[in-house]
Motif scaffolding. Structure first.
Motif, mmCIF file in Angstrom:
data_model
loop_
_atom_site.group_PDB
_atom_site.id
_atom_site.type_symbol
_atom_site.label_atom_id
_atom_site.label_comp_id
_atom_site.label_asym_id
_atom_site.label_seq_id
_atom_site.Cartn_x
_atom_site.Cartn_y
_atom_site.Cartn_z
ATOM 1 N N ILE A 343 19.885 65.072 29.359
ATOM 2 C CA ILE A 343 19.902 65.317 30.789
ATOM 3 C C ILE A 343 18.562 64.720 31.375
ATOM 4 C CG2 ILE A 343 19.887 67.076 32.722
ATOM 5 C CD1 ILE A 343 21.923 68.650 30.964
ATOM 6 N N LEU A 344 17.447 64.969 30.621
ATOM 7 C CA LEU A 344 15.944 64.672 30.979
ATOM 8 C C LEU A 344 15.896 63.063 30.972
ATOM 9 C CD1 LEU A 344 14.032 67.532 29.130
ATOM 10 C CD2 LEU A 344 14.649 67.139 31.898
ATOM 11 N N ARG A 345 16.693 62.453 30.182
ATOM 12 C CA ARG A 345 16.554 61.035 29.898
ATOM 13 C C ARG A 345 17.130 60.460 31.223
ATOM 14 N NH1 ARG A 345 20.181 57.102 27.454
ATOM 15 N NH2 ARG A 345 18.987 55.364 26.670
ATOM 16 N N ALA A 346 18.371 61.092 31.658
ATOM 17 C CA ALA A 346 18.908 60.473 32.919
ATOM 18 C C ALA A 346 18.143 60.842 33.999
ATOM 19 C CB ALA A 346 20.266 61.454 33.090
ATOM 20 N N ALA A 347 17.570 61.757 34.317
ATOM 21 C CA ALA A 347 16.429 61.806 35.372
ATOM 22 C C ALA A 347 15.398 61.082 35.247
ATOM 23 C CB ALA A 347 15.932 63.392 35.206
ATOM 24 N N ARG A 348 14.890 60.848 34.159
ATOM 25 C CA ARG A 348 13.781 59.847 33.817
ATOM 26 C C ARG A 348 14.585 58.417 34.374
ATOM 27 N NH1 ARG A 348 12.479 63.096 28.965
ATOM 28 N NH2 ARG A 348 10.733 64.239 29.439
ATOM 29 N N ASP A 349 15.560 57.946 34.184
ATOM 30 C CA ASP A 349 16.009 56.604 34.513
ATOM 31 C C ASP A 349 16.100 56.617 36.095
ATOM 32 O OD1 ASP A 349 16.445 55.940 31.892
ATOM 33 O OD2 ASP A 349 18.384 56.286 31.666
ATOM 34 N N ILE A 350 16.392 57.732 36.647
ATOM 35 C CA ILE A 350 16.532 57.834 38.196
ATOM 36 C C ILE A 350 15.192 57.672 38.847
ATOM 37 C CG2 ILE A 350 17.385 59.429 40.088
ATOM 38 C CD1 ILE A 350 19.506 60.279 38.508
ATOM 39 N N SER A 418 23.004 60.962 43.768
ATOM 40 C CA SER A 418 22.923 60.344 42.716
ATOM 41 C C SER A 418 23.769 61.051 41.674
ATOM 42 C CB SER A 418 21.175 60.558 42.011
ATOM 43 O OG SER A 418 20.287 59.600 42.626
ATOM 44 N N GLU A 419 24.112 60.116 40.579
ATOM 45 C CA GLU A 419 25.012 60.615 39.439
ATOM 46 C C GLU A 419 23.941 61.098 38.196
ATOM 47 O OE1 GLU A 419 28.221 58.413 38.290
ATOM 48 O OE2 GLU A 419 29.351 58.615 40.434
ATOM 49 N N LEU A 420 23.747 62.365 37.864
ATOM 50 C CA LEU A 420 22.956 62.480 36.833
ATOM 51 C C LEU A 420 23.612 63.226 35.555
ATOM 52 C CD1 LEU A 420 19.457 64.014 37.354
ATOM 53 C CD2 LEU A 420 20.480 64.313 35.465
ATOM 54 N N PHE A 421 23.871 62.520 34.505
ATOM 55 C CA PHE A 421 24.602 63.048 33.461
ATOM 56 C C PHE A 421 24.574 64.527 33.019
ATOM 57 C CE2 PHE A 421 24.626 63.915 28.877
ATOM 58 C CZ PHE A 421 26.185 63.883 28.778
ATOM 59 N N GLY A 422 25.536 65.247 32.799
ATOM 60 C CA GLY A 422 25.363 66.729 32.351
ATOM 61 C C GLY A 422 25.193 67.553 33.433
#
Length: 532
Positions: A343-350, A418-422
């Motif tokens: 989840i945090l990885r996906a947030a960093r990508d955004i 946005s789509e944020l995994f999890g």
């Protein structure tokens, strides 16, 4: 043969019998899907799950929803009859603890215009409090249940693994490499939805397959774009349709591990099934009509996806969403450390996508987590909220990509879209509000979106946004000079001690601007105190 390796509730014999092993807890999960209702019964001991039995009964909810948008009254009563039989079965085996029974529903109920009527009727008639899973919930369950299997297989652990399941209304796709998520998406591409579309267009049999393939290829093109063919790729199919293919092509009734099927054989079987009337499939293979309806399109999609990566074999896993639900029941937390990292990885990508100040965002997230821990006795929130606070901290400034003026409002908009995994829609809404209220005016009755939240959600926003404001003020210089803070309460103040900080006048000024919201919700103002 029973194509799903699950017994029908009409069987008189009841093989399920919880063991008397010390510490073993009997549990059950019920999955209300688009074409059937299934119940898995298991026992949990020392955090380990052992599935004892699985029941199923066909109920074609998807046909109603994907055709007319709601569940017909007769279909609701059909579900009531099935679930009452499940309730009777559980009662007879002494499984009456509501905390040991979890009931969920997926796409068909989620999309039904009368879903609240359906859920209320089920609750009144059976006592089952059905939770409608979001797409994010389904992805989470797939990730949690499949990750241990991927790790155990050396050839999978070193490759990109595309995990796919076509249901009645949607197709879930999750691509991972190691524990890292490469793609997580839900496509409005389901076996029942495809058939309903063809029927509504009154397409002749020759064109029905072409319509299906065109729709499938659009989704496959997106998957191929998101998951390039390099470093080794494997496709793993989940679900009853894939398990049926294993039984039909290998003769194995209920394999415990993954099995590889020749893609050519899967494609041939799909063609054969698509050319056969549904009624004939049901009669020939002793399948419910609802299952016979979905199997051809599902196998066709799996074969086309595997072929698009030039794969010779399609992997099939016996894992189901119910395994994920059982694993959650056996776990203290539904969000494992690995899942939180994703989840945090996906947030960093955004954040990187919108070119934010990454060093500042990471530092504010770190400070927010420290404050959250020190204030635990005040806010009484859990690990889920700590994670959402970190996500909000990582993304609070992404609105500057649009404009520095009112960037808190732009951040809210970007997060909401946005789509944020999890994260579920509810989680994402909370994160968006944290970004909205990290600066300037606090929540007011005139703020329509804030007032649309429940009272509990509004309180959560205020508690977390208050912390985020303080953390943001501590790095007002964007230099990450404030580190290793510690907090304690002193005569109505929250004293934040900062080692070796020197002059704190800039941070004090920022706190005077941002601090009132924290003071209002926590009942204490913030004092900064240098510590040698």
């Amino acid at each position: 043969m029973n194509a799903k390796n699950e017994r029908d509730t009409g069987n008189a014999a009841a093989p399920f019998a919880p063991t008397d092993r010390p510490g073993a807890q009997p549990v059950a999960v019920i999955d209300i899907g688009s074409s059937s209702i299934r119940m898995s019964l298991a026992e949990i001991r020392d955090g380990n799950v052992r599935v004892l039995d699985t029941l199923q009964q066909s109920v074609a909810l998807g046909k109603d929803v994907f055709t007319c948008g709601s569940i017909h009254k007769d279909r609701i009563e059909e579900c009531v009859r099935v679930l009452r039989s499940f309730r009777k079965f559980l009662d007879e085996h002494g499984l009456r603890d509501r905390g040991a029974i979890r009931a969920v529903a997926t796409t068909a109920v989620r999309e039904a215009a009368n879903r609240d009527v359906f859920l209320d009727r089920i609750y009144m008639a059976t006592g089952f409090d059905v939770n409608v899973l979001s797409e994010a919930d389904t992805t989470r369950l797939t990730y949690l249940s499949m990750l241990p299997h991927v790790r155990r297989e050396n050839h999978l652990a070193r490759s990109t693994v595309i995990i796919v399941e076509m249901g009645g209304g949607t197709t879930e796709v999750l691509a991972v490499r190691g524990e890292n998520v490469i793609l997580s998406n839900t496509y409005r591409l389901g076996a029942l939805r495809l058939r309903q579309t063809a029927e509504q267009l009154r397409a002749p049999a020759a064109q029905t397959r072409e319509l299906m393939e065109n729709a499938m290829d659009r989704a496959i093109d997106h998957i191929r774009f998101s998951v390039p063919k390099r470093g080794g790729v494997h496709v793993v199919a989940l679900g009853g349709d894939a398990r049926y293919a294993v039984q039909a092509l290998t003769g194995e009734q209920a394999p415990e591990g993954m099995i590889g099927l020749p893609v050519r054989s899967v494609a041939s079987l799909a063609s054969k099934l698509l050319e056969t009337p549904v009624e004939t499939i049901a009669e020939r293979y002793k399948m419910p009509l609802s299952d016979a309806d979905t199997i051809g399109p599902a196998l066709l999609f799996y074969a086309r996806l595997a072929r698009s990566y030039s794969l010779r074999h399609l992997l099939v896993s016996p894992v189901t969403m119910r395994h994920g639900l059982l694993d959650e029941m056996a776990s203290v937390s539904e969000w494992t450390e690995a899942f939180q990292r994703q989840i945090l990885r996906a947030a960093r990508d955004i954040g990187r996508k919108y070119r934010h100040d990454e060093a500042h965002a990471e530092h504010v997230a770190e400070l927010s987590a420290a404050l959250f821990t020190d204030l635990a006795s005040e806010h009484r929130l859990g690990k889920r909220h700590e994670l959402l606070l970190k996500v909000g901290a990582l993304l609070h400034d992404i609105g500057t990509f649009i404009s520095t003026a009112s960037h808190h409002k732009h951040s809210m908009y970007l997060i909401q879209n946005s789509e944020l995994f999890g994260l579920s829609a509810e989680d994402l809404t909370l994160v968006a509000h944290l970004a909205r209220y990290h600066r300037r005016a606090p929540p007011r009755p005139t703020h329509v979106e804030f007032m649309a939240l429940t009272r509990e959600q509004r309180l959560e926003v205020c508690l977390l946004a208050g912390i985020l404001r303080v953390a943001d003020a501590l790095d007002v210089s964007h230099t990450q000079r404030i580190k290793n803070i510690s907090c304690h309460r002193e005569e109505g103040h929250l004293v934040i001690e900062i080692p070796g900080a020197g002059d704190l006048s800039l941070e004090d000024m920022a706190l005077r601007q941002k601090g009132p919201m924290f003071q209002d919700i926590y009942g204490m103002d913030v004092l900064l105190r240098p510590r040698e």
